[in-house]
Design a protein around this motif. Structure first.
Motif: not given
Length: 137
Positions: A61-64, A99-103, A114-117, A134-136
């Motif tokens: 799954l990719r969160i945009d 997922v990616d996100t800005a600071s 539950g997402y890990s950097l 990402s996350k399992n």
């Protein structure tokens, strides 16, 4: 042949590049597994008050994009959107999410879910960082 640079991309530009990339990728992966996903909170008139967009591809799954209006922030709406997307992704056979996100955006929010950097880019853009998580599932 010539190189053209523009800051005015059209839908046709995007479609042509996507179709070319899909033609190449289809030699290595089943591109039919690539599907869009959207989850939305709407009001009685159908106006979006919050939403999540992304895609599933294979077992990922990719969160945009994830957006929650100011009126709904802090009320668990973002978590509900993420849970609904993850549930649908699991139904589609996904085992992982990214997922990616800005600071200045939502890293703690994703970590709480539950997402890990995995890694970060400094100075992106300029004075901030871009975090990839990402996350399992």
């Amino acid at each position: 042949m010539q190189i053209n640079v523009t800051d005015n991309l059209t839908h046709q530009d995007l479609d042509e590049v996507r179709l070319g990339l899909n033609a190449f990728n289809s030699k290595f992966i089943n591109i039919d597994e690539m599907r869009s996903i959207g989850v939305f909170f709407t009001d009685e008139q159908g106006r979006k008050l919050a939403g999540l967009t992304g895609s599933t591809s294979g077992n990922w799954l990719r969160i945009d994009m994830l957006w929650v209006s100011d009126a709904l922030r802090g009320k668990g709406v973002g978590s509900q959107l993420m849970q609904a997307a993850e549930q649908e992704a699991r139904r589609r056979g996904c085992r992982y999410a990214q997922v990616d996100t800005a600071s200045f955006q939502a890293r703690p929010f994703y970590e709480k879910l539950g997402y890990s950097l995995r890694f970060s880019f400094d100075h992106y853009p300029r004075h901030h960082q871009r975090h990839y998580l990402s996350k399992n599932l």
